[in-house]
Write a protein that holds these residues in place. Structure first.
Motif, mmCIF file in Angstrom:
data_model
loop_
_atom_site.group_PDB
_atom_site.id
_atom_site.type_symbol
_atom_site.label_atom_id
_atom_site.label_comp_id
_atom_site.label_asym_id
_atom_site.label_seq_id
_atom_site.Cartn_x
_atom_site.Cartn_y
_atom_site.Cartn_z
ATOM 1 N N HIS A 107 0.809 -1.211 0.000
ATOM 2 C CA HIS A 107 0.000 0.000 0.000
ATOM 3 C C HIS A 107 0.846 1.267 0.000
ATOM 4 N N LEU A 108 2.109 1.136 -0.333
ATOM 5 C CA LEU A 108 2.989 2.305 -0.455
ATOM 6 C C LEU A 108 3.524 2.381 -1.877
ATOM 7 N N ILE A 146 10.687 2.216 -0.375
ATOM 8 C CA ILE A 146 12.127 2.023 -0.174
ATOM 9 C C ILE A 146 12.676 3.068 0.777
ATOM 10 N N ARG A 147 12.135 4.272 0.723
ATOM 11 C CA ARG A 147 12.561 5.310 1.671
ATOM 12 C C ARG A 147 12.156 4.909 3.094
ATOM 13 N N ALA A 158 7.992 -3.406 -8.240
ATOM 14 C CA ALA A 158 6.922 -2.416 -8.342
ATOM 15 C C ALA A 158 7.454 -1.104 -8.897
ATOM 16 N N GLY A 159 8.659 -0.713 -8.492
ATOM 17 C CA GLY A 159 9.253 0.532 -8.968
ATOM 18 C C GLY A 159 9.605 0.486 -10.437
#
Length: 224
Positions: A89-90, A96-97, A151-152
């Motif tokens: 959900h991010l 990653i941050r 995902a990125g």
């Protein structure tokens, strides 16, 4: 000789045993972190607990097994903190941050963990390799980062062809250095890396360094 199974221990007795075991681990963690594997003494741990070496050996069998149990404890605590991140959900950059900052917070609050990692590296992971728990404990961390990286890349946020283990190393390097090298760094540069006035800046720097690497913002523009 009877082969009937022993009845289960009463719940109160199990809780007492679990509490005693946890107390031994807490004292052993401090002593191993302070004196190293070779320097720590089980009889001194017993004295600090006002118990006996025999009691400690009853729960852990030997000094090496106690040390391995301490390593399993501190590494499992890191993995538990990482697993609390709800990456589904991010957004990838925020995920990653968040992971980098959470790792920073954990290492900042648990200097004994950093000391124990350093001690075990001196022993070339001799004891760590004897634990099935520890030899399999890297997979969840790498798996978590892999999901964030996938995902990125899918979203277009991450342009660097990054490896999950490399990213884990990058985060660990930044978070561990300021704790592990605080004294030598302070002697050479006159700065206490762990001083409160530097904490927020270093925390942000850790997260942003990882984000910059993955998003390509830290790359040089190719020359014509």
């Amino acid at each position: 000789m009877s082969t009937q199974p022993h009845p289960p221990a009463p719940a109160g007795r199990r809780r007492d045993a679990e509490r005693t075991r946890a107390e031994i681990l807490e004292v052993a963690q401090r002593e191993f972190a302070r004196h190293g594997y070779a320097g720590a003494r089980v009889d001194e741990m017993a004295a600090l607990m006002r118990t006996t070496k025999r009691m400690i050996y009853y729960y852990f069998g030997a000094k090496e097994k106690l040390y391995i149990a301490v390593l399993e404890k501190v590494y499992s605590e890191v993995r538990a903190a990482e697993s609390a991140i709800d990456v589904e959900h991010l957004a990838p950059v925020e995920a990653i941050r968040t992971l980098a900052e959470l790792t920073f917070d954990h290492h900042d609050a648990h200097p004994d963990f950093i000391k124990l990692v350093g001690i075990e590296n001196i022993h070339q992971a001799e004891h760590l390799r004897k634990s099935e728990v520890l030899t399999n404990l890297g997979a969840p961390a790498a798996g978590l980062i892999s999901r964030i990286l996938e995902a990125g890349r899918a979203s277009g946020d991450f342009v660097t062809d990054a490896d999950a283990v490399d990213v884990h190393m990058m985060i660990s390097a930044l978070c561990v250095f300021r704790i592990a090298n605080q004294y030598t760094f302070g002697a050479l540069f006159g700065r206490d890396l762990t001083a409160p006035e530097h904490r927020a800046r270093h925390r942000e720097m850790t997260g942003e360094a990882v984000v910059a690497y993955l998003t390509g913002n830290g790359r040089r523009t190719p020359r014509d």
